[in-house]
Design a protein around this motif. Structure first.
Motif, mmCIF file in Angstrom:
data_model
loop_
_atom_site.group_PDB
_atom_site.id
_atom_site.type_symbol
_atom_site.label_atom_id
_atom_site.label_comp_id
_atom_site.label_asym_id
_atom_site.label_seq_id
_atom_site.Cartn_x
_atom_site.Cartn_y
_atom_site.Cartn_z
ATOM 1 N N GLN A 138 0.831 -1.204 0.000
ATOM 2 C CA GLN A 138 0.000 0.000 0.000
ATOM 3 C C GLN A 138 0.866 1.254 0.000
ATOM 4 N N MET A 139 1.940 1.263 0.762
ATOM 5 C CA MET A 139 2.824 2.432 0.790
ATOM 6 C C MET A 139 3.505 2.639 -0.558
ATOM 7 N N LYS A 141 2.209 1.923 -3.434
ATOM 8 C CA LYS A 141 1.205 2.540 -4.307
ATOM 9 C C LYS A 141 1.027 4.018 -3.971
ATOM 10 N N ASP A 142 1.065 4.365 -2.681
ATOM 11 C CA ASP A 142 0.978 5.773 -2.289
ATOM 12 C C ASP A 142 2.170 6.567 -2.829
ATOM 13 N N PHE A 146 1.977 9.650 -5.394
ATOM 14 C CA PHE A 146 2.625 10.919 -5.062
ATOM 15 C C PHE A 146 3.534 11.369 -6.211
ATOM 16 N N LEU A 452 -4.923 8.238 7.666
ATOM 17 C CA LEU A 452 -3.950 7.943 6.618
ATOM 18 C C LEU A 452 -3.775 6.449 6.388
ATOM 19 N N PRO A 455 -7.050 3.052 3.102
ATOM 20 C CA PRO A 455 -6.531 3.167 1.732
ATOM 21 C C PRO A 455 -7.106 4.323 0.927
ATOM 22 N N GLY A 458 -6.050 7.656 2.500
ATOM 23 C CA GLY A 458 -4.640 7.899 2.232
ATOM 24 C C GLY A 458 -4.409 8.355 0.805
ATOM 25 N N ARG A 459 -5.147 7.770 -0.153
ATOM 26 C CA ARG A 459 -4.990 8.201 -1.551
ATOM 27 C C ARG A 459 -5.318 9.680 -1.703
ATOM 28 N N TRP A 462 -2.494 11.889 -0.330
ATOM 29 C CA TRP A 462 -1.289 11.986 -1.144
ATOM 30 C C TRP A 462 -1.549 12.704 -2.456
#
Length: 508
Positions: A138-139, A141-142, A146, A452, A455, A458-459, A462
């Motif tokens: 997941q990070m 993808k973030d 970004f 955050l 998911p 968080g998207r 970012w």
């Protein structure tokens, strides 16, 4: 273009074959949306960017190897937003190969990369490699989100369109939330991320305890508190747009969206979202009067907030007072209790942490409720996580991971501050200070939530952060532009200075 379209369709159909009807939904409506947006905007690439922002808050995708729990990624997931992100990445790879324009590594990325590195270590030696790998995926993808959005925004027109995409997203989500309130029930949109009736009832009864149930809206964000933080993230951008001239029709749309968002924020009955939303607007007001050239423009913002605040606050005052003085104290007590549990985890594992994405699995025998059976009896099968993003990251990832996270947040604060030096284009400047207010709201909300780690939330964070960083990159590249020139004149010069191709300079 044909190649990109072919890859998009092939990818979508492949996912349909591997997944449930959710992806059929994405394929049909996503294709229709892109076709319509391309017809309106005259640009497929820009339409995909708008589509990314619109689907980012939605929970649509296919899960692999799921392990349901609170406080982090519960599976490997291919989501609707990933399809739009993938298409933009293809466009940027083409630009890179053909050397059409330069690319940058967004400021603050080093912190995200360091957090991913810590996660990889936890995958190798941590207590649960699978859970750690879920969060690392997941990070990553973030981080990609970004990077892609930051490098996608290189023209003034793109910033303007992105602003309207944010407003459309805020309008749609707020409208759905208000419809939920009118109906006093869910709308049957669980395929998009809406809470089911049973979970919604739990959230409603938990507000004032057993003595008084109310109805709290959550739109498609999964919980009223998450939806409230989402509104706070985008609300400051709407308010910031009042600091520059817009056609009367566009201004009327912004007024409508602003009051719709304010009403939706009120109906969440989320105290943390109310406080963070007010803080975000306060940050916006402070930033709007820093630059001498912009100071006179800050007056409309102050007037709008004052008048709008009075209009909204007077009828809502009884609801607000009741929420703060009559709410079930158990919610606050629980937050404090779990923060102390998290602090104990930090003290006992301050270097390495207890393991990425494993907070709830360390609760047995570390709380007053005893072991796993007692926790399940008290909280159900999904045990609650600490409602504080800072303590959550610190307890799971150790001090090094916490420092990496704080580094990224501080870099975003610095970029917001440094952007105040540049008043080149009014649209970009207003969007920048609005984004700074929204990010500040979410950072404050993080003291009482784990926004955050969700998911879709968080998207959105970012994407807004990427917009702020992209504005900073644009400002630094175009600092020599004349502040007295019109936005269109500056845009034309900036396209050349950014190294865009002839086709891109003409808006293709």
């Amino acid at each position: 273009m044909a190649f990109v379209a072919t890859v998009l369709v092939a990818t979508a159909y492949t996912l349909v074959l591997l997944s449930s009807s959710k992806m059929l939904f994405v394929l049909f409506y996503g294709t229709a949306f892109c076709a319509l947006a391309t017809a309106v905007l005259g640009n497929l690439r820009l339409a995909v960017l708008v589509g990314l922002i619109m689907v980012a808050p939605l929970s649509i995708g296919k899960d692999f190897l799921p392990m349901p729990h609170m406080g982090g990624a519960s599976s490997f997931a291919i989501e609707a937003a990933d399809l739009f992100l993938g298409v933009l990445l293809l466009f940027q790879l083409r630009d890179l190969v053909q050397k059409r324009r330069p690319f940058v590594l967004p400021s603050g990325s080093a912190g995200l990369i360091a957090m991913i590195a810590v996660g990889v270590v936890h995958m190798a030696v941590g207590p649960s490699p699978l859970l750690a790998s879920h969060q690392v995926f997941q990070m990553m993808k973030d981080l990609m989100l970004f990077f892609v959005v930051t490098n996608e925004l290189v023209r003034v027109r793109q910033f303007r369109i992105v602003f309207w995409a944010f407003m459309a997203t805020l309008c749609v989500q707020s409208g759905i939330g208000i419809l939920q309130y009118v109906k006093q029930s869910d709308l049957g949109l669980q395929i998009l991320g809406e809470l089911d009736a049973a979970t919604l009832e739990i959230a409603n009864f938990a507000t004032y305890g057993k003595d008084g149930a109310v109805f709290r809206i959550s739109a498609l964000l999964g919980h009223p508190n998450l939806f409230g933080a989402f509104v706070s993230l985008l609300f400051s951008m709407a308010v910031a747009s009042f600091s520059y001239k817009l056609p009367a029709f566009q201004r009327s749309i912004i007024v409508f969206v602003t009051f719709l968002g304010a009403a939706a924020l009120l109906l969440t009955l989320s105290r943390s979202a109310w406080v963070s939303g007010a803080f975000g607007v306060l940050v916006l007001m402070c930033l709007s009067v820093v630059h001498p050239q912009w100071r006179s423009r800050g007056l409309p913002i102050a007037l709008f907030i004052a008048i709008g605040g009075i209009i909204v606050m007077i009828p809502a005052l009884p609801v607000i007072i009741q929420r703060f003085v009559a709410s079930d104290s158990g919610a606050v007590d629980f937050r404090i209790e779990w923060m102390l549990v998290a602090w104990d985890m930090i003290k006992n594992n301050w270097v390495e942490g207890v393991g990425l994405n494993t907070f709830v699995f360390h609760l047995p025998n570390n709380t007053p409720y005893g072991g796993a059976d007692s926790l399940t009896q008290r909280f159900g099968p999904n045990w609650p996580v600490v409602h504080n993003i800072y303590l959550l990251i610190w307890s799971e990832m150790g001090t090094f991971g916490f420092i990496a996270f704080m580094y990224t947040m501080l870099v975003l604060f610095y970029i917001a501050y440094d952007n105040l030096r540049y008043v080149i284009d009014p649209h970009i400047y207003a969007l920048s200070i609005g984004a700074a207010g929204g990010l500040g709201a979410v950072m404050l909300d993080g003291l009482a939530s784990f926004f955050l780690r969700n998911p879709q939330c968080g998207r959105m964070f970012w994407i807004v952060a990427a917009t702020l960083v992209a504005a900073h990159v644009w400002n630094k590249r175009n600092a020599p532009l004349r502040t007295g020139a019109t936005p269109d004149q500056n845009d034309a010069v900036a396209r050349v200075r950014n190294g865009l191709s002839r086709r891109q300079r003409t808006g293709a």
